[in-house]
Design a protein around this motif. Structure first.
Motif, PDB file in Angstrom:
ATOM      1  N   UNK A  59      39.931  14.696  43.524  1.00 34.94           N
ATOM      2  CA  UNK A  59      39.483  16.057  43.286  1.00 34.94           C
ATOM      3  C   UNK A  59      38.867  16.110  41.897  1.00 34.94           C
ATOM      4  N   UNK A  60      37.700  16.730  41.812  1.00 29.30           N
ATOM      5  CA  UNK A  60      37.002  16.852  40.534  1.00 29.30           C
ATOM      6  C   UNK A  60      36.636  18.320  40.306  1.00 29.30           C
ATOM      7  N   UNK A  61      36.183  18.621  39.107  1.00 33.33           N
ATOM      8  CA  UNK A  61      35.800  20.003  38.799  1.00 33.33           C
ATOM      9  C   UNK A  61      34.343  20.080  38.399  1.00 33.33           C
ATOM     10  N   UNK A  62      33.675  21.107  38.912  1.00 36.17           N
ATOM     11  CA  UNK A  62      32.326  21.431  38.495  1.00 36.17           C
ATOM     12  C   UNK A  62      32.477  22.485  37.398  1.00 36.17           C
ATOM     13  N   UNK A  63      32.308  22.062  36.167  1.00 33.06           N
ATOM     14  CA  UNK A  63      32.588  22.936  35.027  1.00 33.06           C
ATOM     15  C   UNK A  63      31.635  24.125  34.982  1.00 33.06           C
ATOM     16  N   UNK A  64      30.352  23.915  35.301  1.00 36.41           N
ATOM     17  CA  UNK A  64      29.377  25.002  35.200  1.00 36.41           C
ATOM     18  C   UNK A  64      29.643  26.122  36.209  1.00 36.41           C
ATOM     19  N   UNK A  65      30.137  25.780  37.406  1.00 38.42           N
ATOM     20  CA  UNK A  65      30.421  26.799  38.425  1.00 38.42           C
ATOM     21  C   UNK A  65      31.905  27.138  38.509  1.00 38.42           C
ATOM     22  N   UNK A  66      32.727  26.424  37.730  1.00 37.71           N
ATOM     23  CA  UNK A  66      34.171  26.629  37.703  1.00 37.71           C
ATOM     24  C   UNK A  66      34.789  26.515  39.105  1.00 37.71           C
ATOM     25  N   UNK A  67      34.400  25.456  39.812  1.00 36.04           N
ATOM     26  CA  UNK A  67      34.934  25.210  41.151  1.00 36.04           C
ATOM     27  C   UNK A  67      35.467  23.781  41.221  1.00 36.04           C
ATOM     28  N   UNK A  68      36.297  23.546  42.221  1.00 39.61           N
ATOM     29  CA  UNK A  68      36.775  22.186  42.457  1.00 39.61           C
ATOM     30  C   UNK A  68      36.027  21.604  43.644  1.00 39.61           C
ATOM     31  N   UNK A  69      35.771  20.314  43.577  1.00 45.83           N
ATOM     32  CA  UNK A  69      35.117  19.622  44.680  1.00 45.83           C
ATOM     33  C   UNK A  69      35.930  18.375  45.008  1.00 45.83           C
ATOM     34  N   UNK A  70      35.815  17.947  46.245  1.00 50.90           N
ATOM     35  CA  UNK A  70      36.513  16.747  46.678  1.00 50.90           C
ATOM     36  C   UNK A  70      35.494  15.629  46.804  1.00 50.90           C
ATOM     37  N   UNK A  71      35.741  14.540  46.099  1.00 51.08           N
ATOM     38  CA  UNK A  71      34.889  13.358  46.192  1.00 51.08           C
ATOM     39  C   UNK A  71      35.561  12.422  47.194  1.00 51.08           C
ATOM     40  N   UNK A  72      34.885  12.142  48.319  1.00 51.24           N
ATOM     41  CA  UNK A  72      35.518  11.319  49.350  1.00 51.24           C
ATOM     42  C   UNK A  72      35.669   9.859  48.917  1.00 51.24           C
ATOM     43  N   UNK A  73      36.506   9.124  49.639  1.00 57.65           N
ATOM     44  CA  UNK A  73      36.664   7.694  49.397  1.00 57.65           C
ATOM     45  C   UNK A  73      35.316   7.015  49.626  1.00 57.65           C
ATOM     46  N   UNK A  74      34.956   6.093  48.742  1.00 57.89           N
ATOM     47  CA  UNK A  74      33.674   5.410  48.881  1.00 57.89           C
ATOM     48  C   UNK A  74      33.757   4.004  48.288  1.00 57.89           C
TER      49      UNK A  74
END
Length: 94
Positions: A59-74
């Motif tokens: 799980x990572x954060x998009x600081x500019x939009x203040x949201x969390x995003x999930x980075x899938x396994x890669x």
């Protein structure tokens, strides 16, 4: 050092034409890329290994939009130098 520099160096040392050396270097790099794409590691004794690493889901954060995003396994390509290669570089770099 660029690919062109490598081709020039090999051509000087071996006496083989630059065009032939360039085709060989390109074929070598394509073979490594194809192997890694097929999830097969490449081992070059005395030099190192080109391996495929798997990064876990996170799980990572998009600081500019203040949201969390999930980075899938890669999977990502990686290079692991051999012990002799590492020791040679350590002894020559100052």
């Amino acid at each position: 050092m660029t690919k062109a520099d490598i081709v020039n160096e090999i051509s000087k040392k071996t006496g083989i034409e630059k065009v032939t050396v360039q085709k060989t270097v390109e074929a070598f790099m394509d073979a490594i890329k194809d192997s890694l794409t097929e999830n097969q590691n490449v081992y070059l004794r005395g030099f190192g290994s080109f391996i495929v690493k798997t990064r876990a889901k996170k799980t990572a954060r998009n600081i500019s939009k203040n949201t969390t995003i999930v980075i899938p396994e890669h999977s990502i390509p990686a290079f692991k130098p051999s012990k002799t290669f590492v020791s040679k570089v350590k002894s020559t770099v100052k």
